[in-house]
Structure formats: C-alpha cells, structure tokens
Design an enzyme around this catalytic site. Sequence first.
Site, mmCIF file in Angstrom:
data_model
loop_
_atom_site.group_PDB
_atom_site.id
_atom_site.type_symbol
_atom_site.label_atom_id
_atom_site.label_comp_id
_atom_site.label_asym_id
_atom_site.label_seq_id
_atom_site.Cartn_x
_atom_site.Cartn_y
_atom_site.Cartn_z
ATOM 1 N N ASP A 52 -6.812 -56.135 17.488
ATOM 2 C CA ASP A 52 -5.463 -56.590 17.805
ATOM 3 C C ASP A 52 -4.548 -55.376 17.907
ATOM 4 O OD1 ASP A 52 -3.472 -58.971 17.900
ATOM 5 O OD2 ASP A 52 -2.581 -57.592 16.449
ATOM 6 N N GLU A 54 -0.381 -54.137 18.013
ATOM 7 C CA GLU A 54 1.050 -54.386 17.972
ATOM 8 C C GLU A 54 1.689 -53.351 18.897
ATOM 9 O OE1 GLU A 54 2.008 -57.043 16.726
ATOM 10 O OE2 GLU A 54 0.211 -57.491 15.540
ATOM 11 N N HIS A 190 1.320 -60.664 12.366
ATOM 12 C CA HIS A 190 1.837 -59.650 13.274
ATOM 13 C C HIS A 190 1.681 -58.223 12.742
ATOM 14 C CE1 HIS A 190 3.181 -62.856 15.793
ATOM 15 N NE2 HIS A 190 3.947 -63.333 14.843
ATOM 16 N N ASP A 195 -4.077 -59.697 11.637
ATOM 17 C CA ASP A 195 -4.270 -60.592 12.780
ATOM 18 C C ASP A 195 -5.725 -60.537 13.254
ATOM 19 O OD1 ASP A 195 -1.657 -61.370 12.677
ATOM 20 O OD2 ASP A 195 -1.094 -60.582 14.635
#
Length: 216
Positions: A52, A54, A190, A195
Amino acid sequence: IMDAFLDYLIKKSDINKEFSIESNNTKKKISCNDINYKKILVPNVDSYVVFDFETTGMNPSVNRIIEVGAVKVIDNNIVDSFSQLINPMQYITARISRVVNITNSMVEDSPTIEYVLPKFLEFIGDFPLVAHNARFDMGFLISNAHRLGYEINNNVLDTLVLSRKFNKDCTKHNLNYLTKHFNIKLDHAHRAYYDALATCSLYKIIQCRYNNTLVN
C-alpha cells in the site's frame, strides 16, 4: 476532517485523471484506466506481496509517494515486512496530513523515492502483488518505476475487484467498510503498513470463500 477523509477516499475508488509516465527523458500521457499490468482475477495465489502507498494526492504525474508498507506471504504465512516513510520533496497539505497522520516534519529526514524504490523492488522480486484498488497503487508504482528506469512485470491481484466478485453479502467494498464487516483489525487506517496488513487479512478471507465455491 470528514471532508478531507471523503476527498482522500476518492483516490482509492475513482481515479480517472490523465497523468504522464516519464522514461528515458520522454513523457507519455495516459490515464489510470490505461495502466498496463498483468491481472489475476481469481484468488488462487498462496505466495505474494501485499502493499500500500500513502501519497500527497491522487495524480502520479504531480503527486508523490510519502509512505510504502508491505508484507510478504509465502505459503499463506507472513514471513517479512517492508515499511518506510519517504520524503516526497514537495509539501504535504494539511488536508492529507489529517487523514494519513503523516506530517512534513515526519518525512523531512526520510530517504527519497530514488533510494527507497530499488529496495522495495528487491523486496517484491517477482512475487505476485496484492493491493486494494490496485489501479491507484500500481499507477504510482509504475509511474515512479518508469521515471527511474525500472519495469514492473509482476502479476497483480486487486482485493477491491475480488471483493465485488466473492463478497456478495457486502454493500460496500472500500477497505474501511470491509475491515469492519469482517472484524479485521485496523488500528491505524491510512498508514501504509497497517493498510497492507489489513488487505492481507481481507485477501485470505476472499481466498477462503473462493476455495469454498470450488468445494461446493
């Protein structure tokens, strides 16, 4: 804060903007719908990397990765992890900071993507990749890889697509809803590693449902 949260969720559910992929000093405009990667449409893979990102925004041509998190699974067991804050060399807005809990001061001494990406590519190797709404994360991965002269050839499983296919009892398929629906632990939503960990648990649930359809 709620408006910021809803804005941020757009990146995980509806990415249609054009962006540029840069390679060998040339740029090619494409849309996220045109991102080309090898998709696996059934959850029959037992060894893989769940990851994942960000980011500072939704568009890989102008926004940058600020955190990567991943777990490596071999024979359905987590064997390794990867977690790194990244200095995006651009300002993280207050809106994004409120959602992801990553501030400019947190990343100012972190390495840049030029240093982190080769290490991440070494971590994933040729393992299949798993992501929730892979179109978004693969857009950033492929864009940055091309800019730095790398190619991404991994197969990809998208738990958003798989959930829509195998979780017919769910009314929504965003990660926040699914973790609550299946009672998946997600203490720090997040943040990339957490995540990815939650997405790993979700994939295993989908995989179990898929296997049950084969038995029945």
